[in-house]
Motif scaffolding. Structure first.
Motif, PDB file in Angstrom:
ATOM      1  N   GLU A 103       2.641   1.507  -3.366  1.00 22.20           N
ATOM      2  CA  GLU A 103       1.806   2.022  -4.483  1.00 22.20           C
ATOM      3  C   GLU A 103       1.344   3.665  -4.285  1.00 22.20           C
ATOM      4  O   GLU A 103       1.490   4.300  -5.254  1.00 22.20           O
ATOM      5  CB  GLU A 103       0.147   1.272  -4.220  1.00 22.20           C
ATOM      6  CG  GLU A 103       0.254  -0.107  -4.996  1.00 22.20           C
ATOM      7  CD  GLU A 103      -0.977  -0.775  -4.622  1.00 22.20           C
ATOM      8  OE1 GLU A 103      -1.780  -0.652  -3.303  1.00 22.20           O
ATOM      9  OE2 GLU A 103      -1.285  -1.731  -5.170  1.00 22.20           O
ATOM     10  N   GLN A 104       1.258   4.212  -3.040  1.00 21.67           N
ATOM     11  CA  GLN A 104       1.163   5.627  -2.919  1.00 21.67           C
ATOM     12  C   GLN A 104       2.044   6.231  -3.682  1.00 21.67           C
ATOM     13  O   GLN A 104       1.857   7.506  -4.227  1.00 21.67           O
ATOM     14  CB  GLN A 104       0.786   5.871  -1.515  1.00 21.67           C
ATOM     15  CG  GLN A 104      -0.555   5.395  -0.876  1.00 21.67           C
ATOM     16  CD  GLN A 104      -0.445   5.839   0.653  1.00 21.67           C
ATOM     17  OE1 GLN A 104       0.396   5.982   1.170  1.00 21.67           O
ATOM     18  NE2 GLN A 104      -1.585   4.922   1.578  1.00 21.67           N
TER      19      GLN A 104
ATOM     20  N   GLU B 240       0.747  -1.165  -0.068  1.00 21.72           N
ATOM     21  CA  GLU B 240       0.075  -0.032  -0.160  1.00 21.72           C
ATOM     22  C   GLU B 240       0.878   1.250  -0.021  1.00 21.72           C
ATOM     23  O   GLU B 240       0.707   2.151  -0.809  1.00 21.72           O
ATOM     24  CB  GLU B 240      -0.894   0.267   1.325  1.00 21.72           C
ATOM     25  CG  GLU B 240      -2.122  -1.244   1.203  1.00 21.72           C
ATOM     26  CD  GLU B 240      -2.787  -0.768   2.374  1.00 21.72           C
ATOM     27  OE1 GLU B 240      -2.885   0.267   3.019  1.00 21.72           O
ATOM     28  OE2 GLU B 240      -3.628  -1.924   2.730  1.00 21.72           O
TER      29      GLU B 240
ATOM     30  N   LYS C  37       4.555   5.347  -5.905  1.00 17.11           N
ATOM     31  CA  LYS C  37       4.840   4.834  -7.039  1.00 17.11           C
ATOM     32  C   LYS C  37       6.557   4.168  -7.044  1.00 17.11           C
ATOM     33  O   LYS C  37       7.336   4.421  -7.874  1.00 17.11           O
ATOM     34  CB  LYS C  37       4.805   5.772  -8.184  1.00 17.11           C
ATOM     35  CG  LYS C  37       3.307   6.296  -8.141  1.00 17.11           C
ATOM     36  CD  LYS C  37       2.478   4.936  -9.037  1.00 17.11           C
ATOM     37  CE  LYS C  37       1.370   5.721  -9.190  1.00 17.11           C
ATOM     38  NZ  LYS C  37       0.487   5.927  -7.964  1.00 17.11           N
TER      39      LYS C  37
END
Length: 778
Positions: free
Chosen positions: A657-658, A654, A660
């Protein structure tokens, strides 16, 4: 006939040379040759053959080095891929695939005198007693090294020469291979019974290896039937991630998969991340394949071999006599043919990444080589890298899981100790919590063994003055010097600078005699143990103690045989080692690496804690682990306590993903360095403008630094961060600034960066390094 040659100087181009009639038939792709280059004679490698050249007045090749091509066409293709992807000169990549000992102009074989018994002509003569004793040894051995004979018979070479004069023996030079494990007596082993999870994993691996043969036969026969095509498609994924908890028997799966490869007439490469793991690994693999119908030589390649040993081990592989290769990252280039299986053990380890050009990652090169040669690749780990597990989730790799330890052994019980409370009670942070001290004492009473882990060598991490705040700094690096008590010196672990230990604060206005040491290293752990447990036999393993190539083997051998009670060490003792009598593991400062400026800090902490904890309880007695931490509730520590890799992965992905970060995207790190900080910063700003004008906004008016590149919508995926000072601003007298690029299309970015770097103008004293997929942001 024309040969295209890549020279051993990084000019980023190849040169055409004539093959003279005298060398016709001796030169092929991969041959090492000597060629004229201006006034010099230079070594190079033939990369292609052609009938004619676009250039006139070609010079002839001077000579061929060796009788056998050294670089196989498949490894040559791999070197080209490394040059393209990792943005380096092709010559640099090509040099990396051959050990320096093999690249030498002269043959590196060692010739030594051997004594061989000859059939006597006529009646055997009566010999003096001394000569008769020597003859008896020769007759028994039939052939023996002269030096060994002299030592064994306690005689001189002159006595042997008298036997030669009588025509009883021949003394002649022969090639004597240097085997780093020749003195080891290794007992053969047999395959172990597999549990259901191991059996399932092995079956999938061997089916993929068999599918290689099926696919090849389908292609050869050109029978593109629906059934054949579906069979090939079913095995597109030939890369496996073997995720097994510590002690789950991954090595036995490797061994039986290797046996399958040998049965198919194929060879294999096994990569291990640490030289310290090599002795145990080599012993297990040699034991399995030292006899029987699958008998083969097992070659070893790593940096602690002598140049001669490396030369001989490499040629055993090239000649096809050693079909299994074990080694560190450079072993991925071993000339194994045909190659059926590549195993990357502890695939998450950052030591697989080369830190100088070519900056390749051996795990990723292994996967690419597997694809190029249709070999199966098995990545193994108890704590897989985020990248590999992500590739399983996205379907690129096949996930194989071993969730239980073999023989129903329990996972060790992990206890997290809050060192803030211990520090409060003892008015300062202690090295050992009361709980860990008590546990060590219990193990000594029960004659069980303990491993204590601290990833920091030396005695103290810094020398500082409590009065004025002075800290002893390295003059070459932006780091404090580490105190080494045994040698009575202050040392920098980056550049190697050494300084004397001052008796008072060096600040002229202070001169405080109460200057003191702060922090703890492995030397201090060792000394403290000697005071707390004087009866204990303690040994330390770190870069300061493991200096000779046999040090690893000796210490680990002593630990295995019970000559050591407590083993203290850095990360070289953290993984892969199997000692059934170790029932206690203590991790001194578990959160040491948590607060480093690196997005992988949490991942590395989780991996290290899990791996170290896994050394406990691998025998009949359940293991116990004490994790001492000042941030005991950090997710990396809590998930490691529960041996919960999946939980850690889900919360960590997570965060990635935030922002990159990999594995969501890939990273290229551009580092500029020079001795003038202002020049380096100016150059970094200039490079940022070049990147923005030529990549991010190619139609911008600012594109005066070079022609814009037609990149299309791909540019929308690119993130450029920086320039900024490197986390370690100054290292080895050089100031460093960095620019980080993040993208999903790294292959394309590498090509573009190569074009930009090739035309970039920088001050003479400022250099640029391009690191694709870096693992260290320091």
């Amino acid at each position: 006939m024309i040969a295209r040659v890549s020279l051993e100087i990084a000019l980023r181009k190849e040169f055409d040379y004539l093959i003279p009639p005298g060398l016709a038939g001796q030169i092929d792709v991969g041959s090492r040759v000597q060629v004229p280059f201006g006034p010099r004679k230079i070594l190079g490698c033939v990369t292609a053959l052609a009938e004619e050249s676009a250039h006139a007045n070609l010079k002839p090749i001077l000579k061929v080095i060796g009788t056998q091509t050294l670089v196989t066409p498949k490894v040559l293709k791999l070197a080209r891929w490394i040059a393209d992807y990792y943005c380096c000169a092709p010559e640099t990549a090509l040099k990396s695939v051959l050990p320096e000992a093999v690249r030498q102009e002269e043959s590196g074989w060692r010739e030594r005198l051997f004594v061989r018994a000859l059939p006597p002509a006529g009646d055997f003569p009566k010999l003096p007693k001394r000569q008769q004793e020597v003859w008896n040894i020769i007759e028994e051995r039939r052939e023996i090294l002269l030096q060994e004979l002299v030592e064994l018979a306690e005689t001189t070479a002159a006595t042997v020469r008298k036997l030669e004069d009588r025509g009883l023996v021949e003394v002649a030079p022969q090639i004597s291979e240097r085997d780093p494990y020749a003195r080891e007596h290794i007992l053969p082993s047999q395959p172990l019974a597999l549990n259901p999870a191991q059996e399932k994993a092995l079956q999938q691996i061997t089916e993929a290896m068999d599918a290689k043969r099926d696919a090849c036969s389908v292609m050869r026969e050109k029978t593109a039937t629906t059934e054949g095509a579906s069979r090939i498609t079913h095995h597109a994924s030939r890369t496996f991630l073997l995720h097994g908890v510590t002690g789950s028997g991954k090595t036995e799966v490797y061994l039986q998969a290797l046996a399958h490869a040998l049965e198919k007439g194929q060879g294999a490469i096994v990569l291990v991340p640490e030289i310290s793991l090599t002795p145990q690994t080599v012993e297990r693999f040699k034991a399995r394949f030292s006899s029987g119908k699958l008998q083969t030589l097992v070659a070893v390649l790593h940096s602690h071999l002598s140049a001669g040993e490396r030369h001989d081990e490499w040629h055993k592989i090239r000649q096809g006599r050693a079909r299994i290769v074990i080694g560190a990252r450079s072993a991925i280039f071993a000339p194994v043919e045909p190659l059926g299986l590549i195993i990357v053990d502890e695939e998450h380890e950052h030591t697989y990444k080369q830190e100088e050009a070519p900056r390749y990652h051996a795990r990723d090169v292994a996967i690419m080589r597997g694809q190029m040669e249709s070999a199966v690749v098995v990545l193994g780990s108890a704590t897989p890298s985020m990248e590999s597990y992500y590739n399983c989730k996205s379907g690129k790799y096949t996930l194989l899981e071993l969730p239980e330890r073999v023989d129903d052994q329990k996972m060790p019980h992990v206890r997290v100790v809050d060192m803030r409370q211990a520090a409060y009670k003892e008015k300062g942070p202690p090295i050992f919590s009361p709980q860990l001290k008590e546990a060590i004492a219990q193990r000594l009473e029960r004659q069980e063994q303990t491993i204590l882990f601290l990833n920091r060598r030396g005695y103290s991490t810094s020398l500082q003055c409590p009065k004025c705040g002075y800290v002893a700094q390295c003059p070459n690096c932006s780091l404090p010097l580490t105190y080494h008590r045994i040698d009575q010196k202050l040392s920098c672990h980056i550049c190697g600078h050494n300084a004397k230990v001052p008796t008072a604060c060096p600040e002229p206005k202070c001169k405080n005699p109460a200057i003191r040491f702060a922090g703890t290293g492995t030397q201090k752990i060792e000394e403290t143990l000697a005071k707390l447990f004087p009866q204990a036999r303690v040994k330390r393993m770190d870069a300061d103690t493991m200096k000779r190539k046999d040090d690893y083997r000796k210490v680990l051998g002593d630990f295995r045989t019970g000559k050591i009670d407590i083993l203290v060490g850095t990360q070289m003792i953290a993984k892969g080692l199997h000692f059934p009598n170790v029932t206690l593991v203590g991790i001194i400062y578990a959160d040491l690496a948590l607060h480093q400026p690196d997005f992988r800090a949490g991942e590395r902490t989780f991996q290290l804690l899990t791996q170290v904890a896994g050394r406990a309880g691998r025998g009949d007695v359940e293991g116990e682990v004490f994790v001492q931490a000042f941030a005991p509730f950090h997710p990396a520590i809590q998930y490691a306590r529960r041996h919960d890799f999946t939980g850690f992965y889900e919360q960590e992905i997570e965060f990635r993903e935030q922002l990159k970060y990999p594995p969501i995207s890939r990273v290229a790190l551009l580092t500029l360095k020079g001795r003038n900080e202002d020049k380096v910063k100016f150059s970094a700003d200039h490079l940022k403008r070049v990147l923005e004008s030529r990549i991010q906004s190619p139609k911008s008016k600012a594109a005066q630094t070079g022609p814009p590149l037609d990149l299309g919508p791909w540019t929308l995926d690119l993130i450029i961060a920086g320039p900024a000072p490197a986390p370690l601003l100054k290292a080895e007298t050089f100031y460093r600034y960095q620019i980080m690029l993040r993208t999903r299309a790294m292959s394309r970015l590498s090509q573009i960066l190569a074009k930009i770097v090739g035309t970039l103008t920088l001050p003479e004293d400022v250099t640029l390094a391009v690191d694709i997929d870096p693992v260290n942001l320091g």
